[in-house]
Design an enzyme around this catalytic site. Structure first.
Site, PDB file in Angstrom:
ATOM      1  N   ASP A   1      44.421  53.849  95.475  1.00 45.01           N
ATOM      2  CA  ASP A   1      43.405  53.471  96.463  1.00 45.01           C
ATOM      3  C   ASP A   1      42.585  54.704  96.791  1.00 45.01           C
ATOM      4  OD1 ASP A   1      43.756  54.457  99.560  1.00 45.01           O
ATOM      5  OD2 ASP A   1      45.647  54.549  98.473  1.00 45.01           O
TER       6      ASP A   1
ATOM      7  N   ASP B   1      48.451  50.661 104.773  1.00 45.06           N
ATOM      8  CA  ASP B   1      49.108  51.956 104.900  1.00 45.06           C
ATOM      9  C   ASP B   1      49.822  52.011 106.246  1.00 45.06           C
ATOM     10  OD1 ASP B   1      47.153  52.395 106.800  1.00 45.06           O
ATOM     11  OD2 ASP B   1      46.048  53.860 105.635  1.00 45.06           O
TER      12      ASP B   1
END
Length: 381
Positions: free
Chosen positions: A267, A92
């Protein structure tokens, strides 16, 4: 920039199953990515994560840049070598953590200045720096643009300002990423729960030419129904041929309903976070192993989940471990939950291929409705 080959093999309604091919291996979609925040999926060995069925894991830019430091990870061979994970890896951008630490950061048009939650040291995160950390230093297969995660709820004006900033940061992220043969970059759609803004953001992100598209601004307190509505208002504006990723989601019912709306990747920290707090997710719903009713229950957690963690330890033993504060209890439950989430995704993929996903969706919805009140994710310690 490489755009990884994405082959859709079967469809049922908007649901689809396929394969995203990366230099570190194939990702079977729909895919659930265990979260390896600090170069580890908490309380698990990497071979357990692989054996559970995960094709890809997620690494966290914010945490790794603070400790042990992205430059150090690079010197030590990159995140794959450092962590021992051989498969694909997505990182991320750090934007979500910066959003969640609102008391420790100051934003401007060019990036974010924030103080470490560890030692108070000052750091600067810009689109270019985020890409440098993810792609150059950590060596992620899939990097994410830096974006601003929009508060929920917020006003239309606030959401539009935020999505415009994210579009600008997306362009800067792409510029910093440049041309790469073996890595790709995903863009992020924002716009809160406003249909016109989700459309504007989606069209803007798509026009920028990313290798995949993520839906941001979810799993921030909006609830299941609003999450579904936001996906519904966004997916029609996304290209069919690129993978779609909902960030930070979620509970099993969230995954099923998102797949039904055309989402390919997910996720969430839930499997391991729940495990550390004594909660096991099963085909019949979540159970809390702290409860006294399991003190003499010799049955395994869930024999239908193909994992030693799910089949080889009794609920009574796990109840004892959790009540005693033994690390092994958290380890086994994290292992089981990770295996369950992967088993769920495998069954979803198979059901789409066999044109029975809608039947599976109805069955699971009815089965889990009875345990909805028990399905609240535990808060982290």
């Amino acid at each position: 920039m490489a755009t990884f080959p994405f082959e859709i093999k079967a469809r049922e309604g908007k649901a689809r199953t396929g394969v995203l091919k990366t230099p570190h291996g194939d990702i079977r979609t729909p895919a659930f990515m265990p979260v390896g925040t600090a170069a580890t999926v908490k309380a698990m060995y990497m071979d357990q994560v692989e054996q559970a069925g995960a094709d890809i894991i997620l690494g966290n830019t914010y945490h790794l840049m603070l400790r042990p430091g992205a430059e150090r990870v690079k010197r030590l061979g990159g995140l794959h070598s450092f962590s021992g994970w051989k498969g694909p890896m997505l990182t991320d951008s750090g934007g979500f953590q910066v959003w969640s630490l609102s008391q420790l950061r100051k934003m401007d048009a060019d990036g974010v200045t924030f103080r470490s939650h560890i030692d108070g040291s000052e750091h600067r995160l810009t689109p270019a720096r985020s890409i440098e950390i993810q792609a150059d230093l950590l060596g992620a297969d899939i990097s994410m643009q830096l974006d601003e995660c929009t508060d929920f709820p917020c006003t239309h004006e606030e959401a539009e300002r935020s999505l415009n900033l994210s579009l600008d940061w997306g362009a800067r992220s792409l510029e910093a990423f440049g041309e790469r043969d073996s890595q790709t970059l995903f863009g992020i759609v924002q716009g809160s729960n406003f249909p016109d803004l989700r459309e504007k953001s989606a069209k803007g992100v798509v026009s920028q030419g990313f290798g995949g598209i993520a839906l941001g601004g979810l799993a921030v307190g909006e609830g299941h129904d609003q999450m579904c509505a936001t996906i519904d208002m966004t997916v029609p504006h996304l290209p069919d041929e690129k993978p779609r990723y909902v960030m930070g989601v979620g509970k099993p019912i969230d995954l099923v309903e998102s797949v039904a709306r055309g989402i390919d990747m997910f996720d969430c920290v839930l499997p391991t976070r729940a495990g550390r707090h004594g909660q096991a997710w099963t085909w019949e719903g979540p159970i809390n192993l702290k409860n006294a009713r399991f003190a003499e229950d010799l049955s395994p957690i869930d024999e239908a989940v193909p994992s030693p963690a799910s089949q080889d330890y009794s609920k009574a033993y796990l109840h004892h471990l959790i009540k005693s504060g033994e690390y092994l209890g958290s380890m086994i439950l994290s292992w089981h939950n990770t295996a369950f989430f992967q088993a769920l995704m495998a069954e979803i993929r198979l059901s789409i291929a066999e044109n029975r996903f809608d039947a599976l969706r109805r069955e699971l919805s009815l089965r889990w409705a009875a345990t909805k009140s028990a399905a609240r994710a535990p808060k982290d310690a």
